[in-house]
Design a protein around this motif. Structure first.
Motif, PDB file in Angstrom:
ATOM      1  N   ALA A 108       0.835  -1.201   0.000  1.00  0.00           N
ATOM      2  CA  ALA A 108       0.000   0.000   0.000  1.00  0.00           C
ATOM      3  C   ALA A 108       0.873   1.256   0.000  1.00  0.00           C
ATOM      4  O   ALA A 108       0.592   2.230  -0.703  1.00  0.00           O
ATOM      5  CB  ALA A 108      -0.930  -0.011   1.211  1.00  0.00           C
ATOM      6  N   ASP A 112       1.122   4.134  -2.950  1.00  0.00           N
ATOM      7  CA  ASP A 112       0.914   5.536  -2.592  1.00  0.00           C
ATOM      8  C   ASP A 112       2.090   6.380  -3.070  1.00  0.00           C
ATOM      9  O   ASP A 112       1.909   7.492  -3.583  1.00  0.00           O
ATOM     10  CB  ASP A 112       0.756   5.662  -1.070  1.00  0.00           C
ATOM     11  N   GLU A 142      -7.853  -4.321   3.671  1.00  0.00           N
ATOM     12  CA  GLU A 142      -7.253  -3.068   4.123  1.00  0.00           C
ATOM     13  C   GLU A 142      -6.334  -2.485   3.053  1.00  0.00           C
ATOM     14  O   GLU A 142      -6.310  -1.278   2.814  1.00  0.00           O
ATOM     15  CB  GLU A 142      -6.471  -3.300   5.416  1.00  0.00           C
ATOM     16  N   LYS A 143      -5.572  -3.365   2.377  1.00  0.00           N
ATOM     17  CA  LYS A 143      -4.662  -2.886   1.329  1.00  0.00           C
ATOM     18  C   LYS A 143      -5.447  -2.258   0.190  1.00  0.00           C
ATOM     19  O   LYS A 143      -5.047  -1.219  -0.353  1.00  0.00           O
ATOM     20  CB  LYS A 143      -3.785  -4.041   0.822  1.00  0.00           C
ATOM     21  N   ARG A 145      -8.412  -0.845   0.367  1.00  0.00           N
ATOM     22  CA  ARG A 145      -8.930   0.447   0.818  1.00  0.00           C
ATOM     23  C   ARG A 145      -7.845   1.511   0.670  1.00  0.00           C
ATOM     24  O   ARG A 145      -8.120   2.654   0.283  1.00  0.00           O
ATOM     25  CB  ARG A 145      -9.406   0.360   2.273  1.00  0.00           C
ATOM     26  N   SER A 146      -6.604   1.128   0.971  1.00  0.00           N
ATOM     27  CA  SER A 146      -5.481   2.064   0.820  1.00  0.00           C
ATOM     28  C   SER A 146      -5.241   2.405  -0.649  1.00  0.00           C
ATOM     29  O   SER A 146      -4.966   3.560  -0.992  1.00  0.00           O
ATOM     30  CB  SER A 146      -4.206   1.473   1.429  1.00  0.00           C
ATOM     31  N   TYR A 147      -5.322   1.399  -1.522  1.00  0.00           N
ATOM     32  CA  TYR A 147      -5.182   1.655  -2.961  1.00  0.00           C
ATOM     33  C   TYR A 147      -6.199   2.706  -3.417  1.00  0.00           C
ATOM     34  O   TYR A 147      -5.875   3.620  -4.168  1.00  0.00           O
ATOM     35  CB  TYR A 147      -5.414   0.373  -3.764  1.00  0.00           C
ATOM     36  N   ALA A 149      -7.713   4.954  -1.587  1.00  0.00           N
ATOM     37  CA  ALA A 149      -7.383   6.262  -1.008  1.00  0.00           C
ATOM     38  C   ALA A 149      -6.216   6.918  -1.740  1.00  0.00           C
ATOM     39  O   ALA A 149      -6.120   8.151  -1.800  1.00  0.00           O
ATOM     40  CB  ALA A 149      -7.063   6.105   0.476  1.00  0.00           C
ATOM     41  N   SER A 150      -5.326   6.111  -2.315  1.00  0.00           N
ATOM     42  CA  SER A 150      -4.162   6.651  -3.030  1.00  0.00           C
ATOM     43  C   SER A 150      -4.524   7.199  -4.399  1.00  0.00           C
ATOM     44  O   SER A 150      -3.725   7.902  -5.018  1.00  0.00           O
ATOM     45  CB  SER A 150      -3.096   5.569  -3.188  1.00  0.00           C
ATOM     46  N   ASN A 189     -15.185  -1.389  -2.171  1.00  0.00           N
ATOM     47  CA  ASN A 189     -14.243  -0.278  -2.204  1.00  0.00           C
ATOM     48  C   ASN A 189     -14.224   0.517  -3.499  1.00  0.00           C
ATOM     49  O   ASN A 189     -13.681   1.629  -3.522  1.00  0.00           O
ATOM     50  CB  ASN A 189     -12.828  -0.800  -1.924  1.00  0.00           C
TER      51      ASN A 189
END
Length: 413
Positions: A108, A112, A142-143, A145-147, A149-150, A189
């Motif tokens: 993640a 980012d 979780e990863k 979700r981070s992708y 957000a990035s 997501n």
């Protein structure tokens, strides 16, 4: 390419950005073509590693042995992009596609960092479509979700099948349960995602193909890519071919796909692509409409237009060689202009994949040549019933779609 000193990578002696821009200016010199305007520009980023090489795969993917050098590779991607910037000065990026390999192996934090580098170096369109390929078996909620957000706003998920037996035959690392979980995580997501499915698999029956498609449609994905399994050269399957469905069964599967996708509200807009209204893959459409794309990363290809020429590039394929060549300031292994006599085939190879065809003036816009340069081939294709054309559109007929390779080859000079 002229090297510019990259960030985070040791390099050989480099020249200034001014020198790089000066060399890029050579492509602005008078040449054989006349493009009134440059086409839309996309960015392709290649991630070359995967968990395991699939026996049918002929992409530039390499089984990860030990720890992947993520930081070193991300440093190289940034350096590669910096060195390419003089070729695309002032041009906006409308779509980004991160492909592989298995890009979802990236951490993640790594993703980012990559997205931050892109925003720093490039004028991304505010509504840019940014797609990342992902494979079940690498999905962590979780990863992803981070992708999101990035900045990733579209996923392309390599499902291939929801049948564990067929997945095993294809050498995939996931099973049916993981395939379903991957789609559920994507749904939670992402508003926009694509499911990749394959058919005519080893030992697959018509009923099993139907079950796969029914499962896929039950998730109501915005986009579906449905590929006929083919035996590509230099793959394990080419050397040790499995028993595949016969031609009649394969044709029945294609008919089934056409009926089921249409009934579910999907438009069949390209050979293997089906989309709900408003969800066509903009990045892939740019390829098929002979748009421009800069490719960075191991083995990535580029097609870049200038007012008087169109350039193709290919970067070094092997990850180790690519990293070494970036450090030396020379990531591009092959570079050449597309000749006037090749342009008709290059354009038609892409545009004829579109079910709805293309407007006649697009040919001149994207090639810098008048449409009458391929008048003889157009007439021959029309006479054989493979092509329909009028003043608003040129498109393959139903017969032309069925014999697309033959139709495309008619434009080879």
């Amino acid at each position: 390419m002229i090297p510019i000193k990259p960030v985070g990578v040791k390099t050989a002696p480099t020249r200034t950005i001014d020198a790089a821009a000066g060399v890029a200016a050579q492509y602005l010199q008078p040449g054989a073509l006349n493009l009134a305007a440059l086409p839309p520009l996309s960015l392709y980023i290649h991630w070359p590693w995967c968990v395991r090489k699939c026996p049918y795969c002929d992409f530039n993917s390499h089984e990860a042995k030990g720890e992947v050098p993520e930081r070193q590779y991300l440093d190289a991607l940034r350096a590669d992009l910096e060195m390419a910037l003089p070729l695309i000065w002032g041009r906006k990026i409308y779509t980004v596609f991160i492909g592989g390999g298995t890009p979802s192996l990236m951490s993640a934090a790594g993703l980012d960092r990559l997205m931050s580098d892109l925003r720093t170096l490039l004028p991304l369109d505010g509504a840019a479509e940014i797609t990342m390929e992902a494979n079940p078996g690498t999905f962590e909620a979780e990863k992803f979700r981070s992708y999101r957000a990035s900045g990733i706003n579209r996923l392309s998920i390599g499902i291939q099948s929801f049948n564990s037996h067929h997945l095993q035959a294809l050498g995939r690392i996931h099973d049916a349960g993981e395939a379903r979980r991957a789609v559920e995580i994507a749904q939670a997501n992402f508003d926009n995602f694509n499911l990749d499915l394959m058919y005519a698999l080893p030992g697959q029956t018509l009923a099993e193909a139907r079950a796969d498609l029914e499962t896929a449609l039950s998730y109501q994905p915005p986009h579906l890519s449905l590929y006929h399994l083919t035996m590509e050269p230099n793959t394990v399957f080419a050397k040790y071919p499995p028993q595949l469905p016969d031609d009649d069964t394969s044709a029945d599967m294609q008919d089934l796909i056409a009926q089921m996708t249409a009934n579910a509200g999907y438009g069949h807009y390209e050979v293997s692509a089906y989309a709900r209204p408003g969800h066509r893959a903009r990045h892939n459409l740019n390829y098929w409409q002979f748009g421009d794309y800069l490719g960075i990363g191991a083995g990535a290809h580029s097609k870049l237009s200038f007012p008087h020429r169109v350039l193709r590039q290919a970067r070094y394929k092997q990850p180790k060689s690519y990293l070494e060549q970036v450090a030396a300031g020379t990531p591009v292994q092959e570079e050449r202009e597309i000749g006037r006599d090749e342009m008709g085939f290059e354009f038609m190879l892409n545009a004829l994949r579109l079910q709805e065809g293309f407007a006649p003036n697009l040919y001149a816009e994207r090639t810098g040549l008048a449409l009458n340069a391929i008048e003889k081939q157009l007439n021959a294709a029309e006479a054989k019933g493979l092509l329909y054309r009028d003043h608003t559109v040129i498109r393959p007929t139903e017969l032309g779609q069925r014999f697309l390779n033959d139709l495309q080859e008619m434009f080879l000079l």
